[in-house]
Structures are given as structure tokens and as C-alpha cells.
Design an enzyme around this catalytic site. Structure first.
Site, PDB file in Angstrom:
ATOM      1  N   GLY B 254      69.238  60.538 -67.906  1.00 19.52           N
ATOM      2  CA  GLY B 254      69.278  59.272 -68.631  1.00 19.52           C
ATOM      3  C   GLY B 254      68.174  59.135 -69.670  1.00 19.52           C
ATOM      4  O   GLY B 254      67.256  59.974 -69.744  1.00 19.52           O
ATOM      5  N   HIS B 255      68.206  58.069 -70.417  1.00 19.07           N
ATOM      6  CA  HIS B 255      67.230  57.859 -71.492  1.00 19.07           C
ATOM      7  C   HIS B 255      65.825  57.650 -70.938  1.00 19.07           C
ATOM      8  O   HIS B 255      65.644  57.065 -69.889  1.00 19.07           O
ATOM      9  CB  HIS B 255      67.647  56.724 -72.421  1.00 19.07           C
ATOM     10  CG  HIS B 255      67.888  55.397 -71.793  1.00 19.07           C
ATOM     11  ND1 HIS B 255      68.256  54.312 -72.537  1.00 19.07           N
ATOM     12  CD2 HIS B 255      67.844  54.977 -70.524  1.00 19.07           C
ATOM     13  CE1 HIS B 255      68.404  53.282 -71.736  1.00 19.07           C
ATOM     14  NE2 HIS B 255      68.168  53.657 -70.523  1.00 19.07           N
ATOM     15  N   ASN B 256      64.856  58.186 -71.642  1.00 15.91           N
ATOM     16  CA  ASN B 256      63.423  58.026 -71.328  1.00 15.91           C
ATOM     17  C   ASN B 256      62.986  58.853 -70.116  1.00 15.91           C
ATOM     18  O   ASN B 256      61.817  58.764 -69.712  1.00 15.91           O
ATOM     19  CB  ASN B 256      63.021  56.576 -71.068  1.00 15.91           C
ATOM     20  CG  ASN B 256      63.502  55.615 -72.129  1.00 15.91           C
ATOM     21  OD1 ASN B 256      63.910  56.042 -73.204  1.00 15.91           O
ATOM     22  ND2 ASN B 256      63.462  54.344 -71.843  1.00 15.91           N
TER      23      ASN B 256
END
Lengths: 343, 343, 343
Positions: B254-256
Site C-alpha cells: 500500500g501507499h507510504n
């Protein structure tokens, strides 16, 4: 702090414009704040500088908030007093949405792109294409496809015979779409597979005979479908994705499944055939839902749970097999106590 | 025994060369062994013949080892005495690595390939390409992309605007890459999706508004990313994959998310947004990790577990929710005992 | 009721023809039924009209059956009496298979398509192609590939050096195939990844060194492989998919795995390296199977289970770690009781 090799910044915008688009307000009321001051852009708490705007809502990041050098920060009113000195605090009932509105002003999701059909795209003569298309290299669009206005079709996308796509849709590179009707403002990400035939067989001792899959996939308005997700077409009924649903990467949606409006389907969820899901249902990551069930509106399912029976409206469930979330937490505690005895 | 339609054998090599590259030694010390003997190739225990070299390390395959007709076999010293008569046993502290070194000598991962840019590749004029590129058919490389030396770009790959790829990288067919900076010696497999925007929304009763995702994906040196895996770009911070990480097929990142160095992420794992993972962490197949957590260095998570809280350095955990592995095994035993009472 | 933009109806067919192809018989014996009556097509219970044929076998849909306006319906004899008035009921020992036969008569899976090799396909001169090929746009076929008769290769497919594909195979758009031998009548769906090297490393404190993967993927007759599924090639031995296996979307099959005949592998299953699976094994959705195990013939594993030990022939198992299904149900009940005490 945003990498301008990748993102076009449409700013700066004044503090006044930022307040106006977001409906947020300045919290630091007794200070003498210049609402014509120019804000250069947006950035995370630890990277934004005095000319930029940041965002704080998750208490886990309170330290980063207190140490932030961002000149401006959107947050909830309850967090306003913890802001570092010198930060102009902007508060909103829904700070996430206010931030989203502002970030979209600086970095619009759909910057104006010049209409272009790549010379290597292969488009059947019977295809109908709306205004301002952007069609990438290596795209294949088969007979009788209809594309609405302002559609962006990524490189190497394949759209098979008869597919209908509405206005303002984006199809990511290498996606493949068949047996499908898509409404407006739909984003389909890279590598998505839509419309292949469902997993239905007539089995006996001699093996598995495919049952013809004669339905379609119907996708509503404002739907987002994440990378490498697969949505099979219906067996006879259609597979239906309701308006406003957001579906993450690597999700599996079986034949005849129906999702209501505004569902959130997190990554790697699998929904087996013929299950009906209501509106505003949230399925956490890696959840599995068995076939032929009804998951009613407002249900939330904790990540990795396995749903094997119908879930009534508004329930929050967890575990495999999924039970009300309080019971699941009790099971976890009971199991821990039991283990203490054993050891 | 290796199918030469698919693999080019650079052998034979002498026993001496095999010992030299692997740092292994002959175990059969009192025998009169000719180190100039030629070894034709490598093969599994049950298929290798007297001119070939095999490998044994997992006791589950002890029967195959004892019955093997391989002329040569790499193993650990503790297994040397169980070798069948006539086999020349080669021992090493790390027999798997010794075998890998030898197999790579016979079958180099990167055989010398003639540099070539396919005529159907579409490469923007602003793209910078290093020495000796191999660029396949139907490839699309957009404006301002930088490719290092000796890069192999598979057929129908799409590389979007501004992406930077270092030296000696391989991108598998049909992969798509955007908003991404890649260092050296990175292997990205077929169908991988990198850099699409993360799953972040500002939600209210009217639905889900996308939050612009303004970060990138940063991939370190010597990383491998398996087929059809998806890695979303950051929301503001970057998504970071540390040097030496190996990621299997169908993984969701996922993002980050940040992975440290040399992590092993087995197939179908999902890591939710903003979680930080340390160095040399091992996540077993189908593990799910919730968002905003810290999984510290050296942690190992058993397959299919669900991690919902921070895990301290060096811990081995299992279950959903994941607990120390001994506790998880106790839970399993306790549950079994409980069941006996019920029945 | 079938959307003729997507499906070509080869009907109508007479009731007599329908009975003949399916081996089913009319149940309504005392009525005066005209077996020369023409049936227009097929459809689901709630949509089919008086000229169409429907299908009923799952008691969950009994209400739809009783309210159906379909003129004809295939079902099991035990349900025949519940049919609505006026419906001609057709009964069969295996109604699902009878329906499949009839639906395939109206809507053949492989309608006759004119042989065609797209001008943008890039086919090496050493490739051998059988009779009646259909090869799509942007396809790449490398040196020494062999294609049998009547193969359909979807748009943007990549087939690497030396791959052998038998007769009557279909490869979906954007699939990629390497290091692979495929027999006859195999369907590979969109975005499938076959033959990439398996996830095998020699690890030490310095990191993870790739072990060359020198085996292939061998796929038997009549196999179906779902969208975006990944099958790695063997490390030395081959990865083998037996005749008649049906594999759903987003499945992961590791190196050296062997599936026997007629297995059913539901969506998002992961099978780790070197596990051997017998014949007619059923793995439910999201099941994980650890490596180096034997799952014997006839085993059935409930959805989302985790298999960590060898499973004897014919067993039905569930849970993580998987136990006999009765024990798993008992565990669930025991846990519930325990929770009641806790609360």
C-alpha cells in the site's frame, strides 16, 4: 516537496482560495493573518515547509504534527491547540475531505491533456468515439465498442467487441475489458481484468465441463477498480458494481456478484459467486466472502475475516467464520487465557 | 537434464572450477578424486546422472538423496555420510549458496544478449537510454524517462513520464511503471504494477472522494518484485522498498509503506498503508499487515497470519491476530483439547 | 435474455434437440407436449420467458424457481413438483451438466472464427504455426515456439522462446508465457503469468542470492487457468499441472508444485513450492498450502484454510492449521461457548 518530474503544480493559491474551496476556517482567531498570502503547495507533516500546507488527523502522527515546519495545516478542531508555534491551523468538520479538495486544486487528478489517438492503436471501423479521446499506443478496440467523451485509454489496453464505456472514464495501461457496460467517471487501473467468464463447471467423475457464462459486467458511475483486480462476468445474471464503489488492487469478484452503492473493497478481498452486497459495505483487506450470501447495507468486515453466512444490515463482524466484532475480540481474549492455563 | 530449448548451458566445468567458485570442499577425503574431471551440468537428485551435480539440504528428500545417481552432490557436512556409494560429496557451510554459485556458472542469469531496440517500441525523444539496451516489441517509454546501462525492457512494457531506472535492471513483459525511481540491478517481473495511486479517500455520506496521491515509489538496489505484484505510490511521503528486498508474486504493498533492507515478502502478502518494516523481516505467504504499524528488524511472521499491532525486533509471530509463535502453537493445542471435551 | 451484442445465439433449437444433446427427459409425463416446439435460448430463472429454457438446482433460489416465467426448466427430479404451472420441466441425474450441454449448443464456447494473423503481431521466423491460427494485434512470439492447430492467441500476448502449445488452445489478452510446454484444449485467461522463475534464494547475512530456476511448467490437456494467476517454473524439477485441472483467478502456484488430474483450485489460493497435489483435489478460495507437502487425491480444503501438513486421501479439512472438517466446526463451537463464559 512534491516531485515536479511527476506532478504538475497548478499553484500557488492564496490562503483565501484554499479556505474557499475546502469550506474550512482559520483556527488561530486572535492572530493577524493575511488571507492573501500565497501557498505554494502541499506536503506531509515532516517535509512541508513554511510556504506549504499539510494535514493531520491520525493521532499516531502527533509527534510529527508537533514538530512540523509546515506553514499551514488542516486538522480537526480538537487537535488545533497542539499545533506548533507559528503554524496557521485550518480546521474542518471533515479535515480529510477538506485536504483532498485543496490537494486537488493544486494537483488536479485530470490535468487537461491534448486529445490524441496513437498511430499504433488498432480501432475497428465500427467503434464510436466521443469528444476529446486520449488513446494510447498499442491499444486494441474491437467492433462495435462505444466510448463516451473525454475518455483516456492507457497504452496496450484491449477492449473487446461491444463494450460500452461512458464519459470521463480512465482505463489504465494493459487492462483488458470484455462483455462489459461501464457508466461515467469510472477509473480502471493498470492490469485490471474485466468480463472474462466466471468459474462455473458441471463436474462429474469424468472432469469439469465449462458452463457457458452468458451475463455481463455492469459498472456504475464514479467507480474505481484497483490494479490487477479481476471481475468475472455473470453466468446468466450480470455481475454488478454499484455507483461510487471503490475497489482496491488484486481483488477477486466472482460471477453474478452484486455490489450496492459506495462500497469499499480493500486489497486482496475475494467475493465468491452470486453474493449480494448492500450499500456502503466495507470489506477489509484479504476478506473472503462465500457464495450465494447477502451482506446487507452498512456492514463492516474486519480484515482477513471469512464470511460464510448472511450478515444483517449495519453489523460489524470479524474472524473466520465471521461473528460480531465484540464476540471475535472475546474469542481472542478467551483463547489467550486458555493458553496461559496450558503453559 | 536441463531442457536446452530454454536454457543455455555454459558448461562443462571441471570439478576444480566448481570447488573454486563455490568455496566448497570435497568430503570423500580418502578417495582418489580427479579434480580435473568435467561436470556437464546440474540437476535434481532424482534426475541428475553420473556426469552431473545435484544438491541436498532438506531432510524431507533424504530418500531421493540416498537413491540419487548424481555423480556429484553439494550438501551440509552432517549429511555427507548418508550419500550413496560412488557419489562425490561436496560440502559447504551454506550448501544452498554454494549450489546457487555453481548453477549460475553453468546457467548465468543474464546471458550476454545483443543490444537491440525493437522497431515497434515507442520511445519519446526526451528519453535518456544508457549503454547496451534491450528494448522489446510494443514497449512504450514516455517523456523524460531515464534508463541506465544494460537494461532489458520486456515486450509490451509501459514506462510512464519521468521514471528513473538504474543500471542492469530487467523489467518483465507487460509490466507498467509510473511515478517511480529505481536503483541498480532490480528485477521486476511480468505484469507488475508500480506507482499507481494509493487507496486513499475522504469519505462521507455522499461517497468517497479520492485524495490526490502525490508521492512516489522508491526502489533500492538488488530488489526483485514478483509477477503481478502491485506497489502503490505514496500519498505524500514515498513508498520505499529497501536494498536487497525480494518480493514474490501477487503481493500488495500500500501507499507510504517502507520496507527496510533484505526483506523477504512471500506470495499474496498484503501490507496496508503507512506501515514501516525493518531490515531482514520475513513475511510468510498470505500474511496481512494492518496500516500505520511498525514491524521491526528481524521479525518473522508465519504464513497467513494477520498482524494488527507493532512487532518488536527479532520476534517470531503467528496467528490472527498475530502473537508470539509459541503462544500461537499453544492456542492451537488448547483449542484441540477443548474440542476433545466438546465431542 | 442474453445480450446479443456480446453473444451469438446459434438457436433456436427444438425441444427434441435439447433433450437429445443433454440426455435429459420431460417430467410432465401426462401432458401433451410438442417436442418440435422451438426454444429460443436460455436465461436465469427471473429473466427467462416462455420461449426460453432455464435451470434450477440450488434450493436457495427456490422462490425464483416457483415464480419463474421460463417456458422450460432443467432441474433434478426431486424439485420437479415445485415447478410453477405451465413450465415444461426437464429432469436429469446431473442437471448442471445437462444445462451446460444445452447452453453450449445455443452459445458455443468456440464459435467458428476466421483464421487471421494480425499485421502488428511480431512472429519470429523459426516459429511453427498449425492450421487455422487466430493471432491478435501486438502479439510477440519468439524463436522456436510451436503452436498447434486452431489456436487463438489474444491481443498483446507474449510467448517466449521455445514454448510449445498444443491444439485448440486459447491464450487470453496480455498473458505472458515462457519456459512452458502446453498440451491440447488449454484455456489461459487474460493477464496470466506462466514460467517466470520461482522464489528461491540462498540467503545469508549479506542478503539473498537467486538460485537459478532450471525447470519448466508442464500443462496437461483440458486445463483452464484464470485471469492474473501466476505459475512459476520449476527450480530443477518441473512445475506440473495435470489434465483437466481448473484454476481460478489470482492463484499463486510456486515452483516444483505438481497438481494431479481434475483438481479445482478456487480464486486467490496459494500453493508453496514443491507441494504435490493428487487427483480431484478441491482447494477453496484463499486457501494457503505450505511447501514440500503431499495433498492426496480427493482431498477437499475449506476456503481460507491453511494447510501445514500432509493430508491423506479423501479427507475434508478446514481451519488454520487445517484439521478434519468436523474438528474445525467443533473448534468454532467450543470457542463460542468459551466466549459466552467470558462475557
Amino acid at each position: 516537496v512534491v516531485d515536479e518530474r511527476f506532478f504538475n503544480n497548478y499553484g500557488p493559491f492564496s490562503l483565501e482560495e484554499v479556505l474557499s474551496i475546502s469550506g474550512a476556517r482559520i483556527y488561530n482567531r486572535d492572530e493577524n493573518i493575511d488571507i492573501t498570502a500565497q501557498i505554494k503547495g502541499v506536503g506531509p507533516l515532516d517535509l512541508a515547509d513554511s510556504g506549504e500546507l499539510s494535514f493531520f488527523s491520525n493521532p499516531k502522527y502527533a509527534d510529527a504534527y508537533k514538530a512540523s515546519k509546515a506553514g499551514y495545516c488542516i486538522t480537526a478542531e480538537k487537535f488545533a491547540n497542539e499545533a506548533p508555534k507559528g503554524m496557521i491551523v485550518i480546521v474542518s468538520e471533515n479535515p480529510t475531505k477538506a485536504y483532498a479538495e485543496i490537494a486537488r486544486m493544486f494537483f488536479p487528478e485530470d490535468p487537461v491533456i491534448k486529445s490524441r489517438i496513437a498511430s499504433s492503436a488498432r480501432i475497428a471501423s465500427s467503434v464510436s468515439i466521443g469528444k476529446n479521446p486520449v488513446i494510447g499506443e498499442g491499444v486494441v478496440i474491437a467492433e462495435n465498442v462505444t466510448l463516451g467523451d473525454n475518455c483516456m485509454i492507457g497504452h496496450n489496453v484491449v477492449i473487446e467487441r461491444g463494450v460500452v464505456i461512458g464519459d470521463d472514464c480512465k482505463i489504465g495501461a494493459s487492462a483488458t475489458i470484455c462483455y462489459c457496460i461501464i457508466k461515467d467517471r469510472v477509473s480502471i487501473y493498470t492490469g485490471v481484468r474485466i468480463g472474462q467468464d466466471g468459474f462455473g463447471f458441471a463436474s462429474d467423475r469424468s472432469g469439469h465441463m465449462k458452463i457457458p457464462q452468458l451475463g455481463r459486467v455492469i459498472i456504475g458511475n464514479d467507480v474505481e477498480i484497483g490494479a490487477n483486480t479481476a471481475i468475472d462476468r455473470g453466468a446468466g445474471p450480470d455481475t454488478i458494481i454499484g455507483d461510487g464503489c471503490v475497489i482496491d488492487n488484486l481483488v477477486q469478484i466472482g460471477h453474478n456478484v452484486e455490489l450496492g452503492k459506495n462500497c469499499v473493497v480493500v486489497s486482496q478481498v475475494g467475493i465468491a459467486g452470486s453474493t449480494k452486497v448492500g450499500d456502503f459495505v466495507v470489506l477489509g483487506g484479504q476478506v473472503g466472502v462465500a457464495g450465494h450470501l447477502s451482506i446487507e447495507s452498512g456492514v463492516q468486515v474486519a480484515a482477513q475475516s471469512g464470511v460464510v453466512s448472511t450478515i444483517k444490515a449495519g453489523m460489524v463482524v470479524g474472524g473466520t467464520p465471521a461473528v460480531p466484532i465484540r464476540d471475535w475480540h472475546r474469542q481472542t481474549i478467551a483463547l489467550k487465557k486458555l493458553t496461559n492455563k496450558v503453559s
